[in-house]
Write a protein that holds these residues in place. Structure first.
Motif, PDB file in Angstrom:
ATOM      1  N   PRO A  32       0.822  -1.223   0.000  1.00 36.72           N
ATOM      2  CA  PRO A  32       0.000   0.000   0.000  1.00 36.72           C
ATOM      3  C   PRO A  32       0.854   1.270   0.000  1.00 36.72           C
ATOM      4  N   LEU A  35       1.734   3.404  -3.193  1.00 39.36           N
ATOM      5  CA  LEU A  35       0.664   4.081  -3.937  1.00 39.36           C
ATOM      6  C   LEU A  35       1.151   5.243  -4.804  1.00 39.36           C
ATOM      7  N   LEU A  54      -7.600   4.630 -11.066  1.00 41.21           N
ATOM      8  CA  LEU A  54      -7.538   4.828  -9.615  1.00 41.21           C
ATOM      9  C   LEU A  54      -8.094   3.621  -8.870  1.00 41.21           C
ATOM     10  N   SER A  55      -9.199   3.074  -9.370  1.00 38.61           N
ATOM     11  CA  SER A  55      -9.753   1.943  -8.630  1.00 38.61           C
ATOM     12  C   SER A  55      -8.899   0.697  -8.831  1.00 38.61           C
ATOM     13  N   GLY A  58      -5.856   1.141  -6.606  1.00 37.58           N
ATOM     14  CA  GLY A  58      -6.271   1.066  -5.206  1.00 37.58           C
ATOM     15  C   GLY A  58      -6.564  -0.368  -4.787  1.00 37.58           C
ATOM     16  N   GLU A  59      -7.356  -1.064  -5.613  1.00 34.13           N
ATOM     17  CA  GLU A  59      -7.702  -2.446  -5.262  1.00 34.13           C
ATOM     18  C   GLU A  59      -6.479  -3.354  -5.272  1.00 34.13           C
ATOM     19  N   VAL A  63      -5.536  -0.332  -1.076  1.00 33.99           N
ATOM     20  CA  VAL A  63      -5.699   1.014  -0.510  1.00 33.99           C
ATOM     21  C   VAL A  63      -7.145   1.448  -0.767  1.00 33.99           C
ATOM     22  N   PRO A  65     -10.488   3.502  -1.717  1.00 32.49           N
ATOM     23  CA  PRO A  65     -10.684   4.549  -2.725  1.00 32.49           C
ATOM     24  C   PRO A  65     -10.535   5.970  -2.172  1.00 32.49           C
ATOM     25  N   LYS A  67      -8.637   7.100   0.078  1.00 31.00           N
ATOM     26  CA  LYS A  67      -7.213   7.444   0.202  1.00 31.00           C
ATOM     27  C   LYS A  67      -6.606   7.653  -1.185  1.00 31.00           C
ATOM     28  N   VAL A  68      -6.978   6.775  -2.130  1.00 32.65           N
ATOM     29  CA  VAL A  68      -6.427   6.885  -3.488  1.00 32.65           C
ATOM     30  C   VAL A  68      -6.815   8.237  -4.085  1.00 32.65           C
ATOM     31  N   TYR A  69      -8.094   8.595  -3.968  1.00 30.20           N
ATOM     32  CA  TYR A  69      -8.553   9.873  -4.512  1.00 30.20           C
ATOM     33  C   TYR A  69      -7.939  11.031  -3.745  1.00 30.20           C
TER      34      TYR A  69
END
Ligand code: FES
Length: 164
Positions: A32, A35, A54-55, A58-59, A63, A65, A67-69
């Motif tokens: 994670p 990222l 992003l998804s 993240g997946e 991590v 979503p 946090k990713v965004y």
């Protein structure tokens, strides 16, 4: 139940560029905390980050979503999917640079009045730069709406963009 083992999710599309993202994630052990590095790689190969990217990242890294965004929107370095109706990504990687990528960007700027990272005033075309699109043998390469255009020539490229 949460698990730390990556079970593998397939890439959003069969676009070969996902392999570069996959290689980066593998090298980082799907951790994670990788990222930012993986988002950086993803943006380098695609020119921007969209929802699918992003998804997927993240997946794959486990991590959430939010946090990713959060990361993707916090750092000004990251560009989320542009708002233009069409997208033109000009490769400025070494092979493309040597073969005239700057002339392509100059022509786009002069004829369409738009710089990389921006969208034409009429909202038709968003222009982006990427470091290597994985099509070096066709340098300079441009991807317009997901389709690779190799051996791009300024006048012809502008023509294609104006007809979109
Ligand atoms: S450097 Fe442009 S496609 Fe590789």
């Amino acid at each position: 139940m949460a698990t730390s083992t990556f079970v593998g999710r397939s890439a959003p599309s069969d676009d070969k560029r996902w392999r570069q993202v996959d290689v980066r994630m593998r090298r980082l052990g799907y951790r994670p905390d990788g990222l930012i590095e993986v988002l950086h790689t993803t943006q380098e190969v695609f020119g921007y980050l969209d929802d699918d990217a992003l998804s997927y990242v993240g997946e794959s890294l486990g991590v959430p979503p939010s946090k990713v965004y959060g990361v993707a929107t916090f750092y000004s370095h990251f560009t989320l999917k542009p708002q233009g109706l069409h997208t033109c990504v000009v490769c400025t990687g070494t092979a493309c640079y040597i073969n005239g990528a700057s002339a392509l960007l100059a022509a786009i700027s002069k004829e369409l009045g738009v710089q990389p990272g921006a969208t034409t005033p009429d909202g038709r075309v968003s222009v982006l730069k990427a470091r290597c699109l994985g099509a070096c043998s066709m340098a300079p390469a441009v991807v317009i709406d997901g389709e690779v255009h190799g051996h791009a020539v300024p006048a012809r490229l502008v023509d294609v963009l104006e007809k979109l």
